[in-house]
Design an enzyme around this catalytic site. Structure first.
Site, PDB file in Angstrom:
ATOM      1  CG  HIS A   1      -1.058  -4.714   7.153  1.00 17.03           C
ATOM      2  ND1 HIS A   1      -1.560  -3.439   7.138  1.00 17.03           N
ATOM      3  CD2 HIS A   1       0.237  -4.583   6.770  1.00 17.03           C
ATOM      4  CE1 HIS A   1      -0.620  -2.581   6.786  1.00 17.03           C
ATOM      5  NE2 HIS A   1       0.492  -3.267   6.557  1.00 17.03           N
TER       6      HIS A   1
ATOM      7  CG  HIS B   1       4.361  -4.748   3.629  1.00 22.98           C
ATOM      8  ND1 HIS B   1       4.103  -3.653   2.827  1.00 22.98           N
ATOM      9  CD2 HIS B   1       3.882  -4.435   4.858  1.00 22.98           C
ATOM     10  CE1 HIS B   1       3.501  -2.719   3.548  1.00 22.98           C
ATOM     11  NE2 HIS B   1       3.359  -3.175   4.783  1.00 22.98           N
TER      12      HIS B   1
ATOM     13  CE  LYS C   1      -2.471   0.903   4.280  1.00 22.60           C
ATOM     14  NZ  LYS C   1      -1.406  -0.052   4.600  1.00 22.60           N
TER      15      LYS C   1
ATOM     16  CG  HIS D   1       0.120   4.017   7.505  1.00 23.97           C
ATOM     17  ND1 HIS D   1       1.111   3.060   7.532  1.00 23.97           N
ATOM     18  CD2 HIS D   1       0.553   5.021   8.313  1.00 23.97           C
ATOM     19  CE1 HIS D   1       2.092   3.467   8.319  1.00 23.97           C
ATOM     20  NE2 HIS D   1       1.768   4.664   8.805  1.00 23.97           N
TER      21      HIS D   1
ATOM     22  CG  HIS E   1      -0.097  -0.845  10.936  1.00 21.66           C
ATOM     23  ND1 HIS E   1      -0.473   0.484  11.052  1.00 21.66           N
ATOM     24  CD2 HIS E   1       0.378  -0.971   9.666  1.00 21.66           C
ATOM     25  CE1 HIS E   1      -0.235   1.118   9.933  1.00 21.66           C
ATOM     26  NE2 HIS E   1       0.277   0.250   9.068  1.00 21.66           N
TER      27      HIS E   1
ATOM     28  CG  ASP F   1       2.996  -3.625   8.929  1.00 27.39           C
ATOM     29  OD1 ASP F   1       3.108  -3.661   7.685  1.00 27.39           O
ATOM     30  OD2 ASP F   1       3.332  -2.632   9.603  1.00 27.39           O
TER      31      ASP F   1
END
Length: 347
Positions: free
Chosen positions: A14, A16, A100, A137, A175, A249
């Site tokens: 995960h 970004h 996602k 999420h 997460h 994350d």
């Protein structure tokens, strides 16, 4: 006496990377230690089609440092207008590894997320048919629900009902931050349900954010919870249970955006994650479980082989990391665990 630990090269399930100048600045921090990463699609505009994913993957590969061995694992952002045929083609070509799900408004750049799950059932059924995982999420966005309760409420009101509607769909609850999340995932069939745990949620609790003054660089979504929830996450990570694996994350924001009157949610941890994790696992007497958590469990869930390359850490005097990395848009602060890190990545 020098202590060493050699692992299969880890992956980040995960991550970004953002885009543009931020992508070019943060990608080397991940590719230095990680072989692969599930790349989040919440750009502006989001990555919603196969064509979007191709273009984003090309930008990532173009930004890689020369000689870096790193594979971005692309995802599509699920919307209420996602085309099942486009998704099927993207998956069967090997372009995407997962889809996602953001509940609309749950986190950064999630305004295009799902509000009505009836509108995405055809997509979810297609994913179950072709065995394409859904990364979730896991928070509700109802303003009436306390922010510290949103993960537990999501499990009861969204995730469990969704899994009952599409029982063959493989799901990663990303997460996780609560004992509720740990307990729910632990009770699910192996291979059908997984969960990622971040570096920072293994270290901080909500006191780190709020006690002695607000600490914006510890503010993330899902927000860190009580210490007992943090302890449950550590227990899950070191348990050897293959349902739990690393997803940092790592989410960079420039300092002006973190330190504003409405600061962005996100912790940037790509640079020092492996040092932080080794410290956490060492303190717990579970260094032998670190390879499973960081390098083996994630590939097993996604049906991929572990990396063949290795990563070696050595224990010694405290290792220091730069407080910031510089980007063309401004500095990004690196996660500070709040204690010395004695494990350094040697090779």
């Amino acid at each position: 006496m020098t202590r060493t630990l050699t692992l299969r090269r880890p992956d980040d399930w995960h991550l970004h990377l953002r885009d543009g100048a931020m992508l070019r600045a943060v990608l080397p921090e991940t590719s230095r230690h990680f072989g692969r990463a599930i790349v989040m699609p919440n750009l502006v505009p989001p990555v919603v089609t196969a064509a979007d994913a191709v273009a984003y993957r090309d930008r990532i590969l173009a930004a890689l440092p020369e000689g870096a061995e790193f594979t971005p694992l692309m995802t599509l952002y699920l919307t209420e207008t996602t085309d099942p045929a486009d998704l099927r083609a993207a998956a069967q070509s090997g372009l995407i590894t997962a889809v996602k799900l953001y509940p609309a408004g749950a986190t950064t750049n999630s305004a295009s997320g799902v509000r009505d799950f009836d509108k995405v059932m055809a997509v979810l059924e297609t994913m179950a048919e072709i065995d394409l995982p859904l990364c979730v999420h896991g928070e509700v966005t109802d303003p009436a629900i306390d922010i510290f309760d949103r993960e537990a409420v999501f499990i009861d009101t969204v995730l469990d009902p969704l899994r009952r509607r599409v029982p063959d769909l493989r799901v990663v609850m990303e997460h996780i931050t609560t004992s509720d999340g740990v307990d729910y995932v632990s009770a699910q069939p192996d291979g059908k349900m997984g969960a990622t745990i971040t570096t920072h949620h293994l270290i901080i609790d909500r006191n780190h954010i709020l006690v002695g003054g607000i600490k914006p660089h510890y503010y993330c979504l899902p927000v860190a919870k009580r210490a007992r929830h943090r302890d449950a996450l550590v227990a899950a990570a070191i348990s050897g249970d293959a349902r739990f694996f690393l997803g940092t994350d790592s989410a960079p924001h420039t300092d002006p955006n973190k330190l504003s009157v409405c600061g962005c949610a996100g912790v940037f941890s790509a640079s020092n994650t492996m040092s932080c994790l080794a410290e956490v696992f060492d303190r717990a007497g579970a260094l032998d479980k670190l390879e499973g958590f960081s390098s083996l469990n994630g590939p097993a869930f996604y049906g991929l082989a572990p990396n063949t390359a290795t990563l070696t850490l050595t224990h010694g005097d405290p290792v220091s990391y730069p407080a910031h990395i510089q980007t063309e848009d401004g500095p990004v602060t690196l996660f500070d665990p709040g204690f010395p890190l004695h494990w350094r990545v040697a090779s």
